[in-house]
Design a protein around this motif. Structure first.
Motif, PDB file in Angstrom:
ATOM      1  N   HIS A  92      36.030  82.276  19.694  1.00 55.45           N
ATOM      2  CA  HIS A  92      36.181  80.853  19.977  1.00 55.45           C
ATOM      3  C   HIS A  92      35.504  79.980  18.922  1.00 55.45           C
ATOM      4  O   HIS A  92      35.417  78.770  19.062  1.00 55.45           O
ATOM      5  CB  HIS A  92      35.599  80.559  21.366  1.00 55.45           C
ATOM      6  N   ASN A  93      34.990  80.597  17.870  1.00 51.27           N
ATOM      7  CA  ASN A  93      34.368  79.846  16.791  1.00 51.27           C
ATOM      8  C   ASN A  93      35.296  79.778  15.580  1.00 51.27           C
ATOM      9  O   ASN A  93      34.830  79.759  14.453  1.00 51.27           O
ATOM     10  CB  ASN A  93      33.033  80.488  16.414  1.00 51.27           C
ATOM     11  N   SER A  94      36.630  79.738  15.824  1.00 44.85           N
ATOM     12  CA  SER A  94      37.602  79.661  14.729  1.00 44.85           C
ATOM     13  C   SER A  94      37.472  80.829  13.774  1.00 44.85           C
ATOM     14  O   SER A  94      37.459  80.664  12.564  1.00 44.85           O
ATOM     15  CB  SER A  94      37.462  78.345  13.958  1.00 44.85           C
ATOM     16  N   PRO A 146      40.328  77.016  17.251  1.00 48.50           N
ATOM     17  CA  PRO A 146      40.346  78.456  17.531  1.00 48.50           C
ATOM     18  C   PRO A 146      41.645  78.971  18.138  1.00 48.50           C
ATOM     19  O   PRO A 146      42.455  78.200  18.651  1.00 48.50           O
ATOM     20  CB  PRO A 146      39.202  78.648  18.525  1.00 48.50           C
ATOM     21  N   ALA A 203      37.281  83.484   8.655  1.00 52.70           N
ATOM     22  CA  ALA A 203      37.073  82.145   9.204  1.00 52.70           C
ATOM     23  C   ALA A 203      38.229  81.272   8.737  1.00 52.70           C
ATOM     24  O   ALA A 203      38.688  81.405   7.616  1.00 52.70           O
ATOM     25  CB  ALA A 203      35.758  81.580   8.702  1.00 52.70           C
ATOM     26  N   PHE A 204      38.704  80.402   9.603  1.00 49.27           N
ATOM     27  CA  PHE A 204      39.757  79.492   9.171  1.00 49.27           C
ATOM     28  C   PHE A 204      39.359  78.067   9.516  1.00 49.27           C
ATOM     29  O   PHE A 204      38.411  77.846  10.276  1.00 49.27           O
ATOM     30  CB  PHE A 204      41.121  79.885   9.747  1.00 49.27           C
ATOM     31  N   ARG A 205      40.093  77.092   8.963  1.00 52.16           N
ATOM     32  CA  ARG A 205      39.608  75.728   9.023  1.00 52.16           C
ATOM     33  C   ARG A 205      40.086  74.963  10.244  1.00 52.16           C
ATOM     34  O   ARG A 205      39.751  73.796  10.393  1.00 52.16           O
ATOM     35  CB  ARG A 205      39.946  74.970   7.740  1.00 52.16           C
ATOM     36  N   ASP A 206      40.848  75.585  11.116  1.00 56.13           N
ATOM     37  CA  ASP A 206      41.392  74.821  12.230  1.00 56.13           C
ATOM     38  C   ASP A 206      40.869  75.329  13.573  1.00 56.13           C
ATOM     39  O   ASP A 206      40.026  76.196  13.621  1.00 56.13           O
ATOM     40  CB  ASP A 206      42.908  74.851  12.148  1.00 56.13           C
ATOM     41  N   PHE A 222      29.880  85.763  18.195  1.00 54.80           N
ATOM     42  CA  PHE A 222      28.779  85.280  19.002  1.00 54.80           C
ATOM     43  C   PHE A 222      29.248  84.239  20.002  1.00 54.80           C
ATOM     44  O   PHE A 222      28.462  83.584  20.655  1.00 54.80           O
ATOM     45  CB  PHE A 222      27.659  84.728  18.124  1.00 54.80           C
ATOM     46  N   SER A 223      30.560  84.048  20.055  1.00 60.05           N
ATOM     47  CA  SER A 223      31.098  83.137  21.049  1.00 60.05           C
ATOM     48  C   SER A 223      32.211  83.875  21.790  1.00 60.05           C
ATOM     49  O   SER A 223      32.461  85.032  21.535  1.00 60.05           O
ATOM     50  CB  SER A 223      31.629  81.880  20.369  1.00 60.05           C
TER      51      SER A 223
END
Lengths: 379, 135
Positions: free
Chosen positions: A224-226, A249, A244-247, A204-205
């Protein structure tokens, strides 16, 4: 430690590409020029400056077999550069765009190239023998926003694009007279030029950095939302996974094998993602977390044994306080926006052990996955 | 997924309000049973209605706020809160911070610190980029 050579070529690099034998590197130092450096013994020397564009160059690709360079620029044009004697001779390609060109890539057969643009358009360019001219055919009205990246399927027909409208799309680029119907495109061989094969609405980004695996069975792109997205069985019913990752994008990604992807981006550290036996993708770890031999000026022919010699002692060191050493001992000091494979010249295999990255810090870094025990199982 | 259309008609809004009221009653009973984490999960679940209707949004926020403020032990909360809730929780924390209300901001900052430690900057980016869940 996997970074085997770090070269500070400029203040900022927008994109880079290697010559077929990896002895030369072409990059844009954040202006309207392409600089080509050649490795001579121990240092790199500037051998050519390609000046023809009026504005920032956003994409460079160097074809392996035909040794041609294609560039795309914010001035809305492309040039195809041919080496004649010792000079690079440009041929203008009028893309017929009204916004900047953002990315460019040669097709696997090198008879076409694709340009993504800010005009919500993709250009497929091919050479017309009778007019001695590169023709640009547009795929229009399919994207709702800028096209950030393009990637060719190994069959030379399908093109994947990512866009700032968040979608990843796959098009047929069949051009009469250039492509033949009998190519191994399977079910897609009947599709017409510009036909939308599939549209993936996972993000969605903004979406960036689309790539196919060497077999063309898996597609991956970053949001772009990681998030990073992996798509299998591209077709009417694709199988998609979102990780999904924690850092911060990613900007660009690279398949080093069918089961491993390297992602680069705003975090300044390449990240490794891998698929387990069941095909479930997940984040594995960062590459080059420990302090590196920065400023070392070793050529790309740097022997693997030497790389190991440099790598192993350091691997033992940085076990303490990973987080802080991760931030201080970066190889890249700014956003990485380009990752390019370094395929071994004779190597027919689909795995890539070496690749290079460049970023806003003006460095070109060569990485080697050799001797990484935890990662070699995915190669 | 974004299947709901951007603007809802009046009766659709009514249905959402009814759902929020139901959620609110459930949260109250969980809080009475001293299960604040369960209450928070309930608040974060049943995805926030994808609506531009301010009435729905503020009704939903009141419910989530109630559950959020009931959290006393932040570390304890994270030990029993699954990672799948992190992104949406982050989004509500920013909603809380935007109120400017002192106790709410204090609480949100306290949780925000721990959540960022756990879920990283990626979580913040996802909460910013999320256009599906309007909070």
């Amino acid at each position: 430690m996997t970074a085997i050579a770090v070269h500070q070529f400029a203040h900022c690099i927008t994109c880079h590409a290697w010559s077929p034998d990896h002895s030369m590197v072409a990059f844009c130092p954040n202006n309207n020029e392409v600089h080509i450096y050649k490795s001579l013994q121990d240092n790199w020397e500037r051998v050519h400056v390609l000046q023809k564009h009026d504005q920032l160059i956003s994409g460079i690709d160097w074809s392996v077999r035909s040794n041609r360079i294609v560039t795309a620029s914010h001035d809305r044009n492309s040039y195809v550069w041919n080496l004649e004697g010792s000079e690079w001779v440009p041929t203008l390609v009028i893309l017929r765009l009204n916004r900047a060109a953002l990315c460019v890539q040669w097709s696997p057969k090198e008879n076409k190239f694709a340009v993504g643009s800010g005009a919500k358009t993709v250009c497929i360019c091919y050479y017309e023998q009778e007019n001695n001219w590169w023709v640009s055919k547009l795929i229009r009205k399919r994207h709702d926003s800028s096209v950030t990246n393009v990637a060719w399927h190994p069959n030379n027909l399908l093109l994947a694009t990512t866009s700032t409208d968040g979608k990843c799309r796959i098009f047929s680029t069949f051009i009469k007279g250039v492509d033949t119907k009998d190519s191994k495109a399977g079910t897609f061989s009947d599709s017409k030029f510009g036909e939308l094969i599939v549209q993936l609405d996972l993000s969605f980004s903004w979406a960036f950095g689309v790539k196919w695996s060497a077999s063309g069975n898996t597609l991956a792109y970053a949001g772009h939302n990681s998030m990073i997205y992996f798509v299998d069985e591209v077709g009417p019913s694709p199988l998609a996974q979102s990780v999904a990752f924690r850092d911060l994008p990613l900007r660009d990604i690279l398949f080093v094998s069918e089961r491993m992807v390297i992602g680069v981006g705003f975090d300044c550290h390449p990240m490794a993602f891998a698929a387990d036996e069941r095909g479930i993708w997940s984040f594995v770890r960062f590459l080059g977390e420990k302090k590196t031999a920065s400023g070392s000026k070793y050529g790309s022919q740097f022997s693997e044994a030497f790389g190991k010699l440099y790598g192993q002692p350091r691997q033992g060191v940085g076990n303490d306080s990973v987080e802080s050493s991760r931030l201080r001992g970066c190889v890249h000091e700014n956003c990485i926006n380009c990752i390019v494979p370094l395929k071994e010249p004779g190597g027919r295999g689909s795995t890539i052990k070496r690749f290079s990255t460049s970023g806003l810090d003006g460095k070109v870094v060569i990485w080697d996955l050799e001797g990484q025990d935890d990662l070699s199982q995915y190669l | 997924m974004a299947t709901t259309c951007d603007f809802v008609e009046a009766d659709n809004a009514e249905a959402i309000i009814t759902r929020i009221e139901h959620k609110s009653r459930k949260i109250e009973s969980l809080l009475k049973q001293l299960k604040p984490v369960e209450a928070l999960k309930t608040a974060l679940e049943g995805s926030p209605p994808n609506t531009r209707d301010e009435r729905c949004k503020s009704a939903n926020w009141i419910v989530v706020h109630r559950a959020l403020m009931a959290i006393k032990d932040v570390d304890g909360m994270f030990s029993s809160l699954d990672p799948e809730y992190y992104d949406i929780l982050m989004k509500y924390l920013y909603r809380g911070l935007s109120t400017g209300d002192r106790p709410t901001c204090d609480q949100c900052l306290r949780i925000h610190e721990k959540l960022t430690e756990r879920a990283g900057l990626g979580c913040i980016l996802r909460s910013l980029a999320d256009t599906v869940n309007t909070v």
